[in-house]
Each structure stands twice: as C-alpha cells, then as structure tokens.
Design a protein around this motif. Structure first.
Motif, short mmCIF file in Angstrom:
data_model
loop_
_atom_site.label_atom_id
_atom_site.label_comp_id
_atom_site.label_asym_id
_atom_site.label_seq_id
_atom_site.Cartn_x
_atom_site.Cartn_y
_atom_site.Cartn_z
N GLU A 256 36.00 -18.32 -4.15
CA GLU A 256 37.66 -18.51 -4.28
C GLU A 256 38.42 -17.08 -4.21
OE1 GLU A 256 38.62 -21.80 -4.13
OE2 GLU A 256 37.41 -22.00 -4.43
N LEU A 257 38.21 -15.97 -4.39
CA LEU A 257 38.48 -14.86 -4.36
C LEU A 257 38.73 -14.43 -2.88
CD1 LEU A 257 39.69 -12.70 -6.39
CD2 LEU A 257 37.60 -11.22 -6.57
N ALA A 258 37.43 -14.77 -1.71
CA ALA A 258 37.17 -14.24 -0.67
C ALA A 258 38.21 -15.45 0.24
CB ALA A 258 36.22 -15.04 0.13
N LYS A 259 38.48 -16.94 -0.32
CA LYS A 259 39.48 -17.73 0.22
C LYS A 259 41.27 -16.80 0.30
CE LYS A 259 37.15 -22.22 0.12
NZ LYS A 259 36.45 -23.25 -0.52
N LYS A 260 41.33 -16.49 -1.50
CA LYS A 260 42.34 -16.03 -1.60
C LYS A 260 42.88 -14.66 -0.39
CE LYS A 260 44.52 -13.66 -5.88
NZ LYS A 260 44.53 -14.16 -7.01
N HIS A 261 41.81 -13.72 -0.60
CA HIS A 261 42.37 -12.91 0.52
C HIS A 261 42.06 -12.79 2.02
CE1 HIS A 261 42.69 -9.78 -2.83
NE2 HIS A 261 42.37 -10.94 -3.58
N GLY A 262 42.61 -14.45 1.84
CA GLY A 262 41.58 -14.54 3.88
C GLY A 262 40.83 -13.67 4.11
N ILE A 263 39.79 -13.48 3.53
CA ILE A 263 38.40 -13.61 3.79
C ILE A 263 37.62 -14.44 5.36
CG2 ILE A 263 35.87 -12.61 3.94
CD1 ILE A 263 37.70 -10.48 2.70
N ASN A 264 37.26 -14.24 6.30
CA ASN A 264 36.98 -14.32 7.86
C ASN A 264 35.43 -14.44 7.79
OD1 ASN A 264 36.24 -16.64 9.44
ND2 ASN A 264 37.29 -15.26 10.96
N LEU A 265 35.08 -16.05 6.81
CA LEU A 265 33.60 -15.45 6.76
C LEU A 265 33.08 -15.99 8.39
CD1 LEU A 265 32.93 -17.87 3.12
CD2 LEU A 265 33.02 -15.33 3.66
N ASP A 266 33.71 -16.68 8.69
CA ASP A 266 32.77 -17.18 9.91
C ASP A 266 33.15 -15.71 11.44
OD1 ASP A 266 31.98 -19.53 9.96
OD2 ASP A 266 34.53 -19.96 10.69
N SER A 267 33.46 -14.69 11.04
CA SER A 267 33.43 -13.38 11.74
C SER A 267 32.15 -13.11 11.39
CB SER A 267 34.28 -12.23 11.33
OG SER A 267 33.90 -11.56 9.80
N PHE A 268 31.24 -13.14 10.57
CA PHE A 268 29.83 -12.19 10.45
C PHE A 268 28.89 -13.40 11.45
CE2 PHE A 268 31.71 -12.19 6.51
CZ PHE A 268 32.17 -10.62 6.31
N ALA A 269 27.68 -12.47 11.66
CA ALA A 269 26.93 -12.46 12.59
C ALA A 269 26.17 -14.15 11.61
CB ALA A 269 25.91 -11.85 13.45
N PRO A 270 25.18 -15.11 12.22
CA PRO A 270 24.21 -16.06 11.17
C PRO A 270 23.22 -15.44 10.59
CG PRO A 270 24.85 -16.81 13.60
CD PRO A 270 25.46 -15.79 13.90
N GLY A 271 23.30 -15.53 9.46
CA GLY A 271 22.61 -15.49 8.40
C GLY A 271 23.30 -14.50 7.61
N PHE A 272 24.29 -13.73 7.50
CA PHE A 272 24.21 -13.23 6.39
C PHE A 272 25.26 -13.49 5.26
CE2 PHE A 272 23.54 -10.15 10.40
CZ PHE A 272 23.09 -9.32 9.54
N ILE A 273 26.15 -13.98 5.78
CA ILE A 273 26.47 -15.12 4.90
C ILE A 273 25.61 -16.32 4.09
CG2 ILE A 273 28.40 -16.88 3.68
CD1 ILE A 273 29.35 -13.87 4.22
N GLU A 274 25.05 -17.09 4.15
CA GLU A 274 24.05 -17.33 3.65
C GLU A 274 22.87 -17.13 2.66
OE1 GLU A 274 25.24 -19.74 7.89
OE2 GLU A 274 24.47 -17.28 6.98
N SER A 275 22.58 -15.67 3.63
CA SER A 275 21.98 -14.65 2.42
C SER A 275 22.30 -14.13 1.42
CB SER A 275 21.00 -13.61 3.24
OG SER A 275 20.37 -13.70 4.49
N ALA A 276 24.04 -14.67 1.06
CA ALA A 276 24.06 -14.27 -0.45
C ALA A 276 24.87 -14.92 -0.63
CB ALA A 276 24.89 -13.36 -0.29
N THR A 277 24.71 -16.51 -0.48
CA THR A 277 25.23 -17.50 -0.81
C THR A 277 24.38 -18.23 -1.94
OG1 THR A 277 26.95 -17.57 0.60
CG2 THR A 277 26.29 -19.53 -0.87
N PHE A 278 24.16 -18.83 -3.58
CA PHE A 278 22.99 -19.13 -4.32
C PHE A 278 23.87 -19.89 -4.83
CE2 PHE A 278 22.13 -14.68 -3.54
CZ PHE A 278 20.85 -15.03 -2.71
N ASP A 279 22.93 -21.26 -4.84
CA ASP A 279 23.88 -22.53 -5.43
C ASP A 279 25.39 -22.59 -5.07
OD1 ASP A 279 21.33 -23.59 -6.51
OD2 ASP A 279 21.55 -22.26 -8.16
N GLY A 280 25.61 -22.77 -4.29
CA GLY A 280 27.24 -22.66 -3.10
C GLY A 280 28.16 -21.03 -3.79
N LYS A 281 27.60 -20.27 -4.12
CA LYS A 281 27.64 -19.43 -5.01
C LYS A 281 27.82 -17.69 -4.53
CE LYS A 281 27.78 -20.75 -9.83
NZ LYS A 281 26.30 -20.36 -11.27
N LEU A 282 29.00 -17.32 -3.61
CA LEU A 282 29.33 -16.26 -2.69
C LEU A 282 29.22 -15.23 -3.50
CD1 LEU A 282 29.09 -14.79 0.23
CD2 LEU A 282 31.34 -15.07 -0.30
#
Length: 437
Positions: A124-150
């Motif tokens: 939610e904090l990332a959404k609030k501050h406008g972090i564009n998670l699509d700007s990262f190459a595949p695999g990076f955000i998925e690797s830091a997400t556990f049970d839907g938590k970033l």
C-alpha cells in the motif's frame, strides 16, 4: 454582541490560516504516481526527517554508492548508516536500535528479518507513493513478494557471469570463451586448459558452489514451504551437479582439489591457475581490488535446452522496517533509489540495474576504469524464475556446499551425494521445526 461575534470570527480565520500555512510548510504537496494514474489522496511527505539505513556495506561504501546521492537529493533529511559488518541482526534488535531501511537478499526476508518481526508489507505504501512496479525487469518484484506481501524493492542486482584470464588462454593457445555458450561448449573449452605444466596444475573452470546452488538456472529449491520436506533428490539437481563432476573429471584437477580445494584465490590470487571462473558481477564494480589480472568476461553458460536463460535474481533489496517511524520519508528515498535518475548514475559506475530501462543499460559502465571489457555480457541472458524460498533452506545450502568436495574429488557419485543430502538435511529441518514449535 455583534462586535464580539466579529472578533471571534476574525480569530477563527486567523487560526485557520495559521494551521494551513504550517501544513503547507511541512509537506511537498501532491505526488503523482509514476504509472500516470491520478492520486487517490493527497500525499503528505515530511520536508524534514531522520532516516537510518542498516546495510551490509561499510560506511565508506555506503557513502560512495548510496549516502552521497540521497543526501544531495534530500538536503533536509538527516541520513544515518549502520554497517552490519561484525554486528548481527540479533545484536541490533537486542540493543533496541531503530532503523528505517535495511538491505538484504530475498532469502533474508524469510530467514532473518521476518523471524525478528522486522519485515513490513510495503504494497500500500508503494501505491501511495506512486512506485511503478512494472518498471522492474521480470523476476525482481516476484522474488520479494511473499503471500502477497511486498517486503522490498530491488536497488542493485548481482548476476553470475564467466570471468576468464586472458593470459592463461594466450599461454596455451586456446581461443577465448564467447557470449551465449552452452555448458557443453564451456566444459569442452575448459578441458583444453586442464593440464599440468612444469609441475603446476591448471584448472580450466571453477565456480562458487554456494552461489550457483542458490541461483541455479533451473529454479530448483531446497525445501518445500508447504510440507517442509527437503527437495534435492531429483533429476534437475542431478543435472546441476553434473557440471561439478564434469569440470573436475581430470585426475590432476581432482588431486589439486584434495590438497587445496578451489576458491577465489585460484583465479585471482597469486597462483592464477584457474582459467575461467563463474562468479557474481559485484566483482566488476571493484575490479581493481577484486581481480588484479588480465581479465575479461562473457555471459553465464546456459543449458542447451534453455538458451538465453540465465540464473535467478540475486538483487540487493531495500525494505522498510516495521519499526520505522518515518515510513513515508523512507519510501520517498526508495522511490528515488529505484528511479532512472539514480540508476543511470550508478549504472555508469558498474552497478547492475534491476530496471527494464534501455536508457539505463545504454550508459552502463561508462565511467568504469576498465574500458576494454565485454560488459554487455551481463545483459545477454534473461532471469530464470525465482525458486520457492523456505526460511530454513540455508541449512541445506550449507550442507551441499560442505559436501561438494566429495563430488569434485571423486569420492561420491551424484546419486549418493543427493541421497545423503536429502536424508541428513531432512533431519536438520525436522530438528529446527521442533525447536520453533
């Protein structure tokens, strides 16, 4: 009565104006999300804040690569740094040390920070501050997400590449390796350099076992997070470990390994007897200190049936702690550290960016002191999917790393190796699970 009402009204107007002025003076106003959507609410960002980092870097390294940039970008922020070198996470927590941002590999979220109740879901904090998670190459955000938590955002990436010693190839008249080679081609080249010359044993290829186990191209895990069962006795792990039996099939290499098991120093130290070495790209950023020889690099070898598929992400992530009292200020800093503005600066110096941005890739290594290296090799392969992580998997990684010498020296075959790791590892996991219950 009318005069009294007018006085009260003027006082009320004055107080309202004063509050509005103070509020405006302590915020930077609206921040539009970087994905272009309209903000759902006005984002209040503190103009002054104290933010403390806890990282694996020394104070000098932190200042050179992170601190100096953040201080310049946020001149009103007080930036502190705690180096984790020689100081455990348990010691920090026991001393009730407050810190806002920590740096860690993805695995550390589960095996270190979550058990200490320091992780924080940044979704939610990332959404609030406008972090564009699509700007990262595949695999990076998925690797830091556990049970839907970033739990973190990637700042730098370390991939595996194949370093090689030009002098040894020239000495024996063997052609240099090239980008895009398969494991079969690489091992065939290595065997041309497995030789004993005037009593000195040379080794064609070596790599850091622990790093390749963690980052393997087949995305194989160590422990099933659902069942807590060790998962290494399978055909994919046999395929991975076959690399180690193949690169050490020369009897002279096996004998050398019995006397002095291969390490970094066989490639970059005084001996310089290993012609090719698979290791992290972190060496590139400090090449003068780390690899003082006539070196170059090519892309990580790939399996023939998986062309272009590299290793799993091994990024340095920055996460905001659950105990941070400055989460909005901390997220503004992370937004900057993941921006093209900052990433282009450190990309020029030799840091590998997790962003998709071609602009960032185009300026990579521009300010690096070595201008004759094949730096483009770091972007030849794409990331392999991240394995399933388990908070106790390091026990299995360490066990495999300790026993790999049995493969390299010919004491055990792959089937025996994996069966023993499976059995011994399960005992360790069961014991650790009992302790936690």
């Amino acid at each position: 009565m009318l005069k009294r009402s007018m006085v009260l009204l003027l006082v009320l107007i004055f107080i309202t104006s004063l509050v509005a002025a103070c509020t405006t003076g302590n915020t930077e106003g609206n921040v539009t999300p970087s994905n272009g959507n309209e903000p759902l609410e006005e984002l209040q960002v503190p103009e002054n804040a104290e933010v403390t980092f806890s990282t694996i870097f020394s104070d000098e390294e932190f200042e050179a690569v992170i601190g100096s940039y953040v201080k310049k970008k946020f001149p009103n922020y007080t930036i502190n740094h705690i180096s984790n070198r020689g100081l455990s996470l348990e010691q920090l927590v026991a001393a009730q040390t407050k810190f806002d941002i920590y740096f860690a590999r993805a695995g550390a979220f589960l095996n270190a920070y979550e058990p200490m109740k320091l992780t924080y879901d940044m979704t939610e904090l990332a959404k609030k501050h406008g972090i564009n998670l699509d700007s990262f190459a595949p695999g990076f955000i998925e690797s830091a997400t556990f049970d839907g938590k970033l739990y973190g955002l990637p700042i730098f990436n370390d991939s595996l590449v194949l370093f090689y010693n030009r002098d040894l190839f020239d000495k024996f008249g063997v052609p240099y390796p090239r980008d895009g080679m398969t494991w079969e081609e690489t091992l065939e080249l290595a065997h041309q350099l497995d030789r004993n010359e005037n009593g000195t044993q040379y080794m064609g290829l070596w790599m850091s076992p622990k790093h390749y186990f963690r980052m393997n191209s087949l995305s194989q895990g160590f422990v099933d997070p659902e069942t807590n069962k060790v998962t290494v006795d399978n055909d994919n792990w046999k395929k991975i470990l076959n690399i180690f039996t193949e690169l050490s099939r020369n009897s002279g290499v096996q004998e050398m390994a019995r006397e002095n098991f291969p390490s970094h120093d066989h490639f970059r130290g005084e001996n310089n007897v290993t012609a090719m070495y698979v290791f992290l790209t972190e060496w590139i950023a400090v090449s003068e200190q780390q690899i003082p020889l006539n070196w170059d690099m090519v892309s990580m070898p790939v399996f023939k049936d998986l062309p272009g598929k590299g290793t799993q992400p091994y990024a340095n992530y920055a996460g905001i702690t659950s105990i941070s009292e400055n989460k909005d200020a901390a997220m503004q800093i992370l937004k900057y550290l993941t921006s093209e503005e900052y990433q282009m600066e450190v990309s020029r110096r030799g840091k590998i960016s997790p962003l998709k941005s071609q602009q960032v890739k185009d300026v990579a290594f521009e300010n690096h002191p070595d201008d004759d290296k094949n730096f483009g090799s770091v972007y030849v392969n794409e990331n392999a999917p991240m394995r399933q992580l388990h908070p106790l998997e390091d026990h299995i990684v360490d066990l495999m790393n300790d026993k790999v010498n049995e493969l390299v020296t010919g004491q055990k075959d792959i089937n025996t190796f994996l069966r023993e790791v499976q059995e011994m590892g399960q005992q360790v996991i069961d014991q650790e699970m009992e302790k936690s219950n």
